[in-house]
Design an enzyme around this catalytic site. Structure first.
Site, mmCIF file in Angstrom:
data_model
loop_
_atom_site.group_PDB
_atom_site.id
_atom_site.type_symbol
_atom_site.label_atom_id
_atom_site.label_comp_id
_atom_site.label_asym_id
_atom_site.label_seq_id
_atom_site.Cartn_x
_atom_site.Cartn_y
_atom_site.Cartn_z
ATOM 1 N N GLU A 382 0.739 -1.166 -0.087
ATOM 2 C CA GLU A 382 -0.010 0.023 0.071
ATOM 3 C C GLU A 382 0.994 1.304 0.106
ATOM 4 O O GLU A 382 0.596 2.205 -0.544
ATOM 5 C CB GLU A 382 -0.842 -0.234 1.065
ATOM 6 C CG GLU A 382 -1.978 0.988 1.250
ATOM 7 C CD GLU A 382 -3.125 0.914 0.116
ATOM 8 O OE1 GLU A 382 -3.164 -0.098 -0.448
ATOM 9 O OE2 GLU A 382 -4.223 1.369 0.366
ATOM 10 N N THR A 501 -12.763 5.429 -13.087
ATOM 11 C CA THR A 501 -11.786 5.030 -12.180
ATOM 12 C C THR A 501 -12.256 3.993 -11.646
ATOM 13 O O THR A 501 -11.061 3.159 -10.961
ATOM 14 C CB THR A 501 -11.625 6.378 -11.208
ATOM 15 O OG1 THR A 501 -10.310 6.181 -10.550
ATOM 16 C CG2 THR A 501 -12.753 6.375 -10.238
#
Ligand SMILES: *[C@@H]1O[C@H](CO)[C@@H](O)[C@H](O)[C@H]1NC(C)=O
Ligand SMILES: *[C@@H]1O[C@H](CO)[C@@H](O)[C@H](O)[C@H]1NC(C)=O
Ligand SMILES: *[C@@H]1O[C@H](CO)[C@@H](O)[C@H](O)[C@H]1NC(C)=O
Ligand SMILES: *[C@@H]1O[C@H](CO)[C@@H](O)[C@H](O)[C@H]1NC(C)=O
Ligand SMILES: *[C@@H]1O[C@H](CO)[C@@H](O)[C@H](O)[C@H]1NC(C)=O
Ligand SMILES: *[C@@H]1O[C@H](CO)[C@@H](O)[C@H](O)[C@H]1NC(C)=O
Ligand SMILES: *[C@@H]1O[C@H](CO)[C@@H](O)[C@H](O)[C@H]1NC(C)=O
Ligand SMILES: *[C@@H]1O[C@H](CO)[C@@H](O)[C@H](O)[C@H]1NC(C)=O
Ligand SMILES: *[C@@H]1O[C@H](CO)[C@@H](O)[C@H](O)[C@H]1NC(C)=O
Length: 829
Positions: A382, A501
């Protein structure tokens, strides 16, 4: 007499640590078909697990086979509640996936389910507007378009043809219902939306502590889905309010044309002084480009262009002609100073956006960083730490700042875009390796489960809706090399379609009225003038922030130089003209940079990837950050590299013989020269400074043996408001051209250090302790300097006894005692 610089031929060394791994990549049509079928099987497995154990809840838990939804006991559990509103989220996010992967029975079932649940959104749950907008609203709009505006339907599949014939537009009604529940968040006095809403009870049903901070992406991104919703339903409020917010925030950008990442909707203040391209701001850039495409909107396009230029100047690290990779760092909003040593996993989407906007070389260099990460971690952490400074004792753990990987799609998404742009089989190879990891490592009893702690390999008991809706969808489409999917068909070419997106195909054209919304009730229609938001811009107040203190400015020096007048190119040099390098970047549609190599071999399935001189540079640049976690050290997956496999380059590289192959499949010496960035003059003037690139005016004849100004040279009017990336050339170091720097060369640059400048004689000998070093400009206000070319500027007055800058008699600029190899003063001819 001026003389130009000469660069020696490059010398190369074999990199011994590159090992080869056996793996089958035989991208024959059959093999690719097999890979695509395997991806579809994975999708079906995940979908069936959801239907069996999750439906009609939002998600299924892949390890424990339970259904999963909002946390009704803890409203503060926003990680869980923001996306999940007990609205069958996996269904909404995957209606278009079912169409793209041709799952007709499943699609029919879900349409039946939704049609009998038109009160789906009547839920006493607190959700984030951004998440529901991209996942649910976008999913519904996409499915609506696919079912109602599909010339492809009749040709391709009988089942789909029937489903779209029977479709009456009810998904748009559901979308409208959701839109009406979300839009109150935008009706604040500041026009900055609050981030959350209670689907049944409105903003009143949300504790105020959950409404404090909105992020830039969260506030601006809904503009695309909302504008489309208005255009399809005729209800103008969604477009009106979301556009008002978008343009208000854009007009509140700060001096460097950058936007901060957090804003408080109540106090109307920016809440931080930082920016980047990852979490909290990513889709602002993405949607300015995509809204420009889908709505054919030049204003939106100018937002993207202005932003991208600012990002190249202030955020981009690397990306120049001599760089193998490119990272967009997080920087301070007012000073452009880098403030973090990490990049986000979410930022892996950026290469895809670069492809979409025509920046293919930039895209390859951005993508390659994530590709290297995948090589070593078999996923993207992440947050990944890309630099460890002088720390010599670095473990794999130290590079993992946030330790989870929830099966995010962004790297696969970019790989898909790059394959579509280049058709380089290297990207199929990446896809094949990722597919294998999904088949082995990420597959769980009831779906797919990501990694909760990359340091230990612990699993995560969650399958977010984007795993099926984006990750596997992009992987499936990557393998559609023959353009058999309707999305890649001719019938879609005429539409300005984009992937949202959240990977939902969306488009708009004026003919889209046939199967639309029922009559609007009166109160839905608010009176809005046509596009009033732009004329309101001048009235929108800017919002100043207190600057956060930056810890370390030591690497970032601020040098003041005297001003000179602006100038035009001299008449006598009419064979050359100035162009704006940024304008050129956006006016040209860049093709695959390896295309020429491939064409010359006259072959289809050939990769240009390994012919790239800088391929292995990032393995050196990020050496400390690229270490496998302990438990991966003897992975069964064939060494686990996605990039370096022997069978791939045996079959698909362009090398026709062993010698040629050995020339390319080696690495340059690691660069040991130091790079640093300097601000010359006042940074806030940077948006006004004109850096031009020189190109030949082909309508004027020229004598090539006699030219001073050459194509690719740069031209800056004055040494003011310049952000310069210098490389320090020290004797004994290996520079960015892979040269071992010799004393002779550096001294030759210094020969005329006692020089004079016009009327201003510089009599004092430079108190230069560094005769063994010189400087080279690698980048100037976001423009990369081409190897061997010169940056020209006008003469300036040299002031004081120990001038900051002076000019040698051969015209080179000397800055604080160090000569600059490629910065020269133009005296005319
Ligand atoms: C590679 O191909 C060979 C022969 O086609 C096959 O036996 C082998 O199982 C394949 N290996 C992998 C890893 O797919
Ligand atoms: C796709 O894969 C499945 C499972 O491996 C197999 O049963 C099926 O026959 C394959 N279909 C095609 C068209 O190859
Ligand atoms: C979730 O939604 C379903 C279907 O709409 C409903 O039956 C159920 O009561 C909801 N759950 C809660 C806890 O409200
Ligand atoms: C490196 O770190 C380990 C673990 O923290 C420590 O035991 C070791 O002494 C360190 N080595 C050096 C050279 O600092
Ligand atoms: C890395 O972090 C994990 C989780 O905290 C820990 O179990 C492991 O011992 C660490 N490894 C090293 C080499 O420090
Ligand atoms: C790695 O290989 C060694 C030796 O083959 C073995 O003892 C060890 O258990 C393996 N580690 C893992 C995590 O599989
Ligand atoms: C750089 O110096 C100028 C002039 O001394 C000053 O106005 C400006 O604020 C400085 N910029 C930075 C980023 O320190
Ligand atoms: C290129 O040269 C032609 C012929 O001299 C001239 O008319 C034209 O203006 C030049 N173009 C530019 C951009 O300088
Ligand atoms: C070009 O310049 C060279 C050197 O000045 C000269 O010898 C040559 O004749 C010139 N050629 C033309 C076509 O003017």
């Amino acid at each position: 007499m001026l003389h130009r610089l000469y660069w020696l031929a490059l010398t190369w060394l074999i990199l011994p640590s590159v090992t080869c791994h056996q793996f089958n990549s035989s991208f024959t049509p059959d093999h690719i078909h097999y890979l695509q079928n395997e991806t579809k099987e994975l999708f079906k497995f995940g979908w069936n697990a959801y239907i069996q154990h999750g439906f009609p809840a939002d998600e299924v838990r892949p390890l424990t086979c339970e259904s999963y939804g909002p946390d009704y006991n803890d409203v503060d559990n926003t990680i869980r509640n923001d996306a999940m509103g007990n609205v069958s989220l996996t269904v909404l996010d995957n209606l278009d996936s079912l169409i793209i992967l041709e799952q007709w029975d499943e699609l029919e079932d879900m349409l039946t389910y939704l049609k009998s649940n038109m009160d789906l959104f009547e839920q006493d749950t607190v959700v984030q507007v951004f998440e529901l907008s991209i996942r649910s609203l976008g999913g519904l709009l996409s499915a609506h378009l696919l079912l109602s505006d599909t010339p492809h339907a009749s040709h391709h599949n009988g089942r789909f043809h029937q489903l779209s014939k029977d479709y009456d537009g009810f998904l748009l009604d559901l979308a409208h219902d959701l839109g009406k529940r979300l839009i109150p968040t935008y009706k604040t006095s500041t026009h900055v939306p609050v981030p959350r809403v209670n689907l049944a009870r409105g903003i009143k049903g949300v504790p105020s502590k959950l409404q404090k901070d909105a992020c830039t992406a969260g506030a601006t991104t809904p503009v695309l889905e909302f504008t489309l919703l208005s255009k399809l339903t005729g209800d103008p409020q969604f477009e009106y309010y979301s556009q008002l917010t978008f343009w208000k925030l854009w007009s509140s950008k700060l001096a460097l044309n950058l936007l901060p990442m957090t804003i408080d909707p109540l106090s109307n203040l920016w809440k931080d002084a930082l920016t980047g391209i990852g979490a909290s701001i990513d889709s602002f850039y993405e949607y300015s480009a995509k809204a420009a495409i889908i709505f054919d909107d030049d204003y939106m396009w100018s937002v993207f262009k202005t932003s991208y230029k600012a990002l190249l100047i202030h955020l981009a690290q690397g990306g120049g002609y001599r760089d193998g990779s490119m990272i967009f760092s997080n920087v301070g909003i007012n000073d452009g100073i880098v403030f973090s040593d990490w990049i986000d996993s979410l930022g892996a989407f950026w290469a895809g956006l670069q492809v979409l906007t025509g920046q293919v070389t930039d895209a390859i260099k951005t993508h390659i960083v994530y590709l290297k990460i995948w090589n070593y971690f078999e996923l993207i952490p992440e947050r990944w730490v890309y630099t460890h400074g002088d720390n010599i004792n670095v473990t794999s753990n130290d590079s993992i700042r946030l330790e989870w990987y929830p099966l995010r799609p962004e790297f696969i998404e970019s790989t898909y875009y790059l394959y579509r742009a280049t058709r380089d089989p290297m990207y199929l190879q990446v896809g094949e390796r990722i597919l294998n990891l999904y088949k082995t490592k990420f597959k769980a009893k009831c779906g797919f489960s990501g990694i909760q702690d990359i340091r230990t390999g612990a699993r995560q008991n969650r399958m977010e809706t984007f795993v099926l809706g984006e990750t596997l969808k992009y992987l499936y489409l990557l393998f559609d090399t023959k353009d058999e999917n309707f999305l890649h068909s001719k019938s879609m070419n005429g539409k300005n379609w984009i992937f949202s997106t959240e990977a939902h195909p969306l488009w708009y054209h004026k003919g889209l009225k046939s199967k639309s919304q029922k009559e609007l009730v009166k109160e839905d229609i608010i009176k809005v003038k046509k596009r009033p938001f732009r004329s309101m811009l001048s009235k929108v107040q800017r919002h100043n922030l207190n600057l956060l203190d930056s810890d370390d400015k030591s690497f970032y020096r601020n040098i003041s130089l005297p001003l000179v007048a602006d100038f035009a190119l001299p008449q006598s040099q009419n064979y050359i003209k100035k162009i704006d390098p940024f304008q050129q970047k956006f006016d040209t549609c860049e093709i695959n940079p390896f295309q020429k190599l491939i064409d010359s071999k006259n072959s289809f399935m050939i990769s240009g990837y390994y012919a790239w001189d800088y391929l292995f540079e990032s393995d050196y640049s990020y050496e400390k950050s690229l270490k496998k976690p302990h438990y991966l050290s003897n992975s069964s997956l064939d060494g686990s590299y996605v990039e370096l496999t022997k069978s791939f380059y045996d079959k698909y590289t362009m090398f026709s013989n062993k010698d040629e192959r050995e020339h390319f499949l080696q690495c340059p010496r690691p660069k040991t020269s130091e790079e640093f960035t300097v601000m010359i003059g006042d940074i806030s003037g940077i948006t006004q400074v004109e850096v031009s690139k020189l190109v030949y005016n082909e309508s004027v004849s020229r004598n090539d043996s006699d030219l001073l100004l050459l194509e690719k040279d740069l031209w800056v009017p004055e040494l003011q408001s310049l952000k310069v990336t210098f490389e320090r050339l020290n004797v004994g170091k290996v520079d960015s051209d892979n040269e071992l720097l010799q004393q002779d060369y550096i001294e030759s640059l210094y020969l005329e250090k006692y020089g004079t400048t016009g009327e201003c004689a510089v009599t004092e000998r430079y108190n230069n302790q560094q005769e063994e070093s010189a400087l080279r400009i690698n980048k100037l206000n976001g423009v990369s300097v081409y190897p061997g070319s010169i940056v020209w500027t006008l003469p300036f007055e040299v002031q004081g006894k120990n001038p900051v800058a002076s000019i040698s008699s051969n015209g080179r600029v000397i800055l604080q005692g160090e000569v600059i190899e490629n910065l020269m003063v133009w005296y005319g001819d």
